[in-house]
Design an enzyme around this catalytic site. Structure first.
Site, short mmCIF file in Angstrom:
data_model
loop_
_atom_site.label_atom_id
_atom_site.label_comp_id
_atom_site.label_asym_id
_atom_site.label_seq_id
_atom_site.Cartn_x
_atom_site.Cartn_y
_atom_site.Cartn_z
N ASP A 86 0.87 -1.18 0.00
CA ASP A 86 0.00 0.00 0.00
C ASP A 86 0.90 1.23 0.00
O ASP A 86 1.71 1.40 0.91
CB ASP A 86 -0.90 -0.04 1.25
CG ASP A 86 -2.03 0.97 1.19
OD1 ASP A 86 -1.90 1.99 0.49
OD2 ASP A 86 -3.06 0.74 1.87
N ASP A 97 -3.70 7.13 -3.47
CA ASP A 97 -3.52 6.07 -2.46
C ASP A 97 -3.92 4.75 -3.13
O ASP A 97 -5.07 4.61 -3.56
CB ASP A 97 -4.45 6.42 -1.28
CG ASP A 97 -4.39 5.42 -0.14
OD1 ASP A 97 -3.65 4.43 -0.22
OD2 ASP A 97 -5.12 5.65 0.85
N HIS A 157 -11.88 6.06 2.14
CA HIS A 157 -11.93 7.38 2.78
C HIS A 157 -11.83 8.49 1.76
O HIS A 157 -11.20 8.35 0.71
CB HIS A 157 -10.77 7.52 3.77
CG HIS A 157 -9.46 7.03 3.22
ND1 HIS A 157 -8.53 7.88 2.71
CD2 HIS A 157 -8.97 5.77 3.06
CE1 HIS A 157 -7.50 7.18 2.27
NE2 HIS A 157 -7.73 5.89 2.46
N HIS A 165 -7.31 11.18 5.49
CA HIS A 165 -8.64 10.73 5.91
C HIS A 165 -9.48 11.98 6.16
O HIS A 165 -9.43 12.56 7.23
CB HIS A 165 -8.54 9.84 7.16
CG HIS A 165 -7.89 8.53 6.85
ND1 HIS A 165 -8.61 7.39 6.59
CD2 HIS A 165 -6.60 8.19 6.68
CE1 HIS A 165 -7.78 6.40 6.30
NE2 HIS A 165 -6.55 6.86 6.36
N GLU A 190 -11.12 0.89 -0.77
CA GLU A 190 -10.18 -0.19 -0.43
C GLU A 190 -10.82 -1.36 0.28
O GLU A 190 -10.76 -1.47 1.50
CB GLU A 190 -8.98 0.35 0.37
CG GLU A 190 -9.30 1.20 1.55
CD GLU A 190 -8.01 1.71 2.22
OE1 GLU A 190 -7.08 0.92 2.43
OE2 GLU A 190 -7.95 2.93 2.53
N GLU A 284 -6.89 -1.45 -3.71
CA GLU A 284 -7.25 -0.04 -3.48
C GLU A 284 -6.89 0.82 -4.68
O GLU A 284 -5.83 0.66 -5.28
CB GLU A 284 -6.49 0.50 -2.25
CG GLU A 284 -6.80 1.97 -1.96
CD GLU A 284 -6.16 2.49 -0.68
OE1 GLU A 284 -5.14 1.92 -0.26
OE2 GLU A 284 -6.69 3.47 -0.12
MN MN Z 1 -3.76 2.80 1.04
MN MN Z 2 -6.40 4.30 1.88
#
Ligand code: MN
Ligand code: MN
Length: 298
Positions: A86, A97, A157, A165, A190, A284
């Site tokens: 990630d 992300d 998020h 976030h 995700e 994600e």
């Molecule tokens: Mn992530």
């Molecule tokens: Mn994330």
């Protein structure tokens, strides 16, 4: 709704993410060191003109998230690991992300597919006007259809400049959360799938922190660390290993992080493990909400 300049930066961050996603997969093989993988990804981000939006997470098997290598970490990938990578890139605070899972055992293709299918189903359904609780239902159904469970206490998020976030979430299960997607919103989606119970708890390893609130601190080393954080990361998460150039002594660095954490200046992100030690897969992407669909930032 984001500004046009920001949208350009989100798109650029996504293009860099795409390159890194493809290039980094070559490194996910048994015997490769965690530290090399994380540092290589973070160097690729900088070489491409971005900055890491958070430390590269390398979470194995029952670890769902938040493991990043320690200073001088000597762990290596093992033959049968289920590896989640990630990583995050930001350009002027605009974050991409992204995460993927690689199964080194060759035995968990279905589990890997479950989170990937859930991500595809969610992003196909998403557009302006959709309710986030309904997206959670799509994710949950897709994962259950494959015979697994979603991780109920991890979520996607909203993203805003310099905010990983940013309030609103995309649940991984059906909820009555009634936030309605708006054109121009940016979200990381995700799904996590597991053959365990379907939830995570905090483990002991702690390598990731972020700035929560500004206060005065007593120790000189704490002030040094705090100044570095404000100048380099703002409220974005960072790794303890990133602070090595700031404070050389590991004992002094521990003391500074302890003071900053105890006084509420730093938030901590301990490793998150599946409560029944089930294996966990994750997929994600970051997306921009459009009128009739989403644009996947890749
Ligand atoms: Mn992530
Ligand atoms: Mn994330």
């Amino acid at each position: 709704m984001e500004k046009e300049e920001d949208i350009k930066n989100y798109i650029k961050a996504g293009q860099i993410a795409n390159k890194i996603l493809n290039n980094s997969k070559k490194m996910i093989i048994p015997g490769e060191s965690y530290l090399d993988i994380a540092e290589t990804i973070e160097k690729m981000i900088i070489d491409e003109g971005g900055k890491p939006a958070f430390p590269t997470n390398i979470s194995i098997n029952e670890n769902a998230a938040h493991y990043t290598p320690k200073i001088n970490d000597n762990k290596i990938l093992e033959d049968n690991d289920l590896v989640k990578i990630d990583f995050g890139i930001h350009i002027g605070g605009c974050i991409s992300d992204n995460a993927y899972t690689i199964d080194l055992s060759g035995e968990h293709a279905k589990l890997v597919e479950a989170s990937k299918n859930a991500l595809d189903a969610a992003t196909s359904y998403m557009k302006a006007g959709r309710k986030v609780g309904d997206i959670g239902e799509i994710i949950e159904n897709e994962i259950k259809k494959m015979g697994f469970k979603p991780i109920e206490n991890l979520t996607g998020h909203m993203l805003k400049p310099y905010l990983l976030h940013a309030g609103e979430i995309i649940p991984n299960i059906k909820t009555d959360d009634d936030y309605i997607l708006k054109e121009g919103d940016i979200f990381a989606v995700e799904p996590f799938a597991t053959n365990g119970y379907g939830a995570v708890k905090e483990g002991l390893d702690l390598e990731i922190y972020s700035l929560a609130e500004m206060k005065n601190v007593r120790m000189r080393q704490s002030r040094q660390v705090l100044a570095h954080i404000i100048q380099n990361y703002f409220a974005l998460p960072f790794a303890r290993r990133w602070l090595s150039p700031v404070i050389n002594s590991q004992i002094a660095l521990s003391a500074a992080l302890r003071e900053l954490t105890r006084s509420g200046i730093l938030t901590t992100y301990p490793v998150l493990k599946e409560v029944d030690n089930g294996l966990v897969s994750q997929a994600e992407h970051t997306v921009i909400i459009e009128k009739d669909s989403v644009k996947i930032l890749l």
